[in-house]
Scaffold this motif. Sequence first.
Motif, mmCIF file in Angstrom:
data_model
loop_
_atom_site.group_PDB
_atom_site.id
_atom_site.type_symbol
_atom_site.label_atom_id
_atom_site.label_comp_id
_atom_site.label_asym_id
_atom_site.label_seq_id
_atom_site.Cartn_x
_atom_site.Cartn_y
_atom_site.Cartn_z
ATOM 1 N N TYR A 157 -9.412 -7.109 -1.225
ATOM 2 C CA TYR A 157 -8.172 -7.049 -1.993
ATOM 3 C C TYR A 157 -7.647 -5.626 -2.156
ATOM 4 C CZ TYR A 157 -10.240 -11.533 -3.206
ATOM 5 O OH TYR A 157 -10.836 -12.769 -3.138
ATOM 6 N N ASN A 158 -6.339 -5.545 -2.388
ATOM 7 C CA ASN A 158 -5.728 -4.273 -2.750
ATOM 8 C C ASN A 158 -5.995 -3.981 -4.223
ATOM 9 O OD1 ASN A 158 -4.694 -4.274 -0.172
ATOM 10 N ND2 ASN A 158 -2.576 -4.674 -0.777
ATOM 11 N N LYS A 159 -5.817 -2.738 -4.605
ATOM 12 C CA LYS A 159 -5.939 -2.361 -6.012
ATOM 13 C C LYS A 159 -4.780 -1.448 -6.360
ATOM 14 C CE LYS A 159 -8.933 0.049 -9.338
ATOM 15 N NZ LYS A 159 -8.749 -0.956 -10.392
ATOM 16 N N THR A 160 -4.139 -1.730 -7.493
ATOM 17 C CA THR A 160 -2.983 -0.959 -7.923
ATOM 18 C C THR A 160 -3.260 -0.272 -9.245
ATOM 19 O OG1 THR A 160 -1.444 -2.474 -6.796
ATOM 20 C CG2 THR A 160 -0.541 -1.090 -8.551
ATOM 21 N N SER A 161 -2.976 1.018 -9.306
ATOM 22 C CA SER A 161 -3.091 1.761 -10.562
ATOM 23 C C SER A 161 -1.692 2.089 -11.068
ATOM 24 C CB SER A 161 -3.905 3.048 -10.368
ATOM 25 O OG SER A 161 -3.323 3.869 -9.378
ATOM 26 N N ILE A 162 -1.565 2.274 -12.389
ATOM 27 C CA ILE A 162 -0.253 2.497 -13.001
ATOM 28 C C ILE A 162 -0.196 3.864 -13.672
ATOM 29 C CG2 ILE A 162 0.011 0.021 -13.357
ATOM 30 C CD1 ILE A 162 -0.476 0.539 -16.363
ATOM 31 N N MET A 163 0.990 4.455 -13.664
ATOM 32 C CA MET A 163 1.211 5.738 -14.325
ATOM 33 C C MET A 163 2.658 5.801 -14.796
ATOM 34 S SD MET A 163 0.015 8.685 -15.287
ATOM 35 C CE MET A 163 -1.508 8.827 -14.311
ATOM 36 N N PRO A 164 2.901 5.983 -16.118
ATOM 37 C CA PRO A 164 4.284 6.071 -16.599
ATOM 38 C C PRO A 164 4.908 7.407 -16.218
ATOM 39 C CG PRO A 164 2.759 6.518 -18.388
ATOM 40 C CD PRO A 164 1.914 6.131 -17.204
ATOM 41 N N ARG A 165 6.178 7.399 -15.924
ATOM 42 C CA ARG A 165 6.874 8.657 -15.670
ATOM 43 C C ARG A 165 6.973 9.461 -16.972
ATOM 44 N NH1 ARG A 165 8.740 9.867 -10.919
ATOM 45 N NH2 ARG A 165 9.359 8.294 -9.378
ATOM 46 N N THR A 166 6.970 10.753 -16.841
ATOM 47 C CA THR A 166 7.037 11.617 -18.025
ATOM 48 C C THR A 166 8.390 11.498 -18.715
ATOM 49 O OG1 THR A 166 5.562 13.186 -16.924
ATOM 50 C CG2 THR A 166 6.770 13.982 -18.840
ATOM 51 N N LYS A 167 9.438 11.384 -17.918
ATOM 52 C CA LYS A 167 10.791 11.367 -18.455
ATOM 53 C C LYS A 167 11.227 9.969 -18.882
ATOM 54 C CE LYS A 167 15.512 12.764 -17.213
ATOM 55 N NZ LYS A 167 16.378 13.282 -16.126
ATOM 56 N N GLU A 168 11.844 9.886 -20.054
ATOM 57 C CA GLU A 168 12.438 8.627 -20.503
ATOM 58 C C GLU A 168 13.790 8.461 -19.817
ATOM 59 O OE1 GLU A 168 12.758 8.978 -24.712
ATOM 60 O OE2 GLU A 168 10.630 8.563 -25.073
ATOM 61 N N THR A 169 14.039 7.229 -19.342
ATOM 62 C CA THR A 169 15.300 6.959 -18.650
ATOM 63 C C THR A 169 15.782 5.557 -19.000
ATOM 64 O OG1 THR A 169 14.104 6.148 -16.713
ATOM 65 C CG2 THR A 169 14.802 8.460 -16.687
ATOM 66 N N ILE A 198 0.838 -1.198 0.000
ATOM 67 C CA ILE A 198 0.000 0.000 0.000
ATOM 68 C C ILE A 198 0.875 1.251 0.000
ATOM 69 C CG2 ILE A 198 -1.670 1.324 1.354
ATOM 70 C CD1 ILE A 198 -2.873 -1.370 2.219
ATOM 71 N N GLY A 199 0.535 2.175 -0.883
ATOM 72 C CA GLY A 199 1.329 3.387 -1.041
ATOM 73 C C GLY A 199 1.846 3.506 -2.461
ATOM 74 N N LYS A 200 2.945 4.236 -2.643
ATOM 75 C CA LYS A 200 3.533 4.440 -3.971
ATOM 76 C C LYS A 200 4.876 3.728 -4.088
ATOM 77 C CE LYS A 200 1.423 8.898 -5.175
ATOM 78 N NZ LYS A 200 0.732 8.429 -6.389
ATOM 79 N N GLN A 201 5.069 3.073 -5.222
ATOM 80 C CA GLN A 201 6.348 2.443 -5.537
ATOM 81 C C GLN A 201 6.627 2.634 -7.018
ATOM 82 O OE1 GLN A 201 4.776 -1.154 -3.499
ATOM 83 N NE2 GLN A 201 6.887 -1.515 -2.897
ATOM 84 N N THR A 202 7.875 2.521 -7.389
ATOM 85 C CA THR A 202 8.249 2.697 -8.788
ATOM 86 C C THR A 202 8.964 1.444 -9.277
ATOM 87 O OG1 THR A 202 8.508 5.083 -8.454
ATOM 88 C CG2 THR A 202 9.500 4.143 -10.431
ATOM 89 N N VAL A 203 8.549 0.964 -10.449
ATOM 90 C CA VAL A 203 9.159 -0.225 -11.023
ATOM 91 C C VAL A 203 9.549 0.060 -12.474
ATOM 92 C CG1 VAL A 203 7.809 -1.777 -9.556
ATOM 93 C CG2 VAL A 203 6.981 -1.233 -11.856
ATOM 94 N N ARG A 204 10.398 -0.789 -12.982
ATOM 95 C CA ARG A 204 10.738 -0.746 -14.407
ATOM 96 C C ARG A 204 10.476 -2.133 -14.977
ATOM 97 N NH1 ARG A 204 13.508 2.962 -17.367
ATOM 98 N NH2 ARG A 204 13.785 2.281 -19.539
ATOM 99 N N ILE A 205 9.572 -2.204 -15.925
ATOM 100 C CA ILE A 205 9.334 -3.466 -16.622
ATOM 101 C C ILE A 205 10.392 -3.605 -17.698
ATOM 102 C CG2 ILE A 205 7.725 -4.766 -18.081
ATOM 103 C CD1 ILE A 205 5.442 -3.382 -16.643
#
Length: 242
Positions: free
Chosen positions: A142-154, A8-15
């Motif tokens: 259950y938990n629910k997760t939403s996704i958002m791409p970062r604006t910057k390409e890295t 729960i909260g915010k996390q950042t991943v790279r697929i």
Amino acid sequence: AVFWKPTIGKQTVRIVPSKYDPAMPFSEIFFHYDIGKPVMVSPINWGEKDPIVEFAAQLRKTSDKENWRLAKKIEPKARYFAPVIVRGEEDKGVRLWQFGKETYMDFLNLADNEDVGDFTDVATGRDIILTTVGPEVTGTPYNKTSIMPRTKETPVSEDKSYVKNALENQPNPMESFRKYSFDEMKTALQTWLTPEAESEEAPAPEKPATSYALKNTSAKGNKAEKFDSLFEDEEGNDDMPF
């Protein structure tokens, strides 16, 4: 650990691109839930016969609504897996993130967005911000997760050796679960359908809401005989009933 899931909260991943299918990072795997064992991977994932799928197909050949309800309950459910690097935990390498169809569709829509591009590209892709809320928000268990791409390409990493290792060392989703034999799955289904046959000392699995009543089986014979008869005509049939 092979698997990872957001908290729960915010996390950042790279697929990252999949080692096993560079053109498609997501793996679709079908599972049976709560049929005698907590989770069983369906043999249809390997193009093999699944006795539970076959039984569900037989149920759907009848006009009994309870049979159809049971068929829907026991048919395999799809889950999706993506190879991810979790930001802040890069030292743990690539792990598998498992999610459902809704999140999978969100990713497919993201992939179709020309403004986003290939978010899995190791040089010009994008990290994905995950926002996860718990049952108090979803109103479900259950938990629910939403996704958002970062604006910057890295890039995945400025360290080329790290990127190379991430692409070469990934857990294989298809090899991360035990593969049950046809007979093991058939026995698990039969036990689940007739739990009264189990020892009283063993915890009984959840019973179907109603007993199945196949219209195309003879009234004679016990449940086990009727159950076995469903597979007699399937032995020489290589067509999967799905």
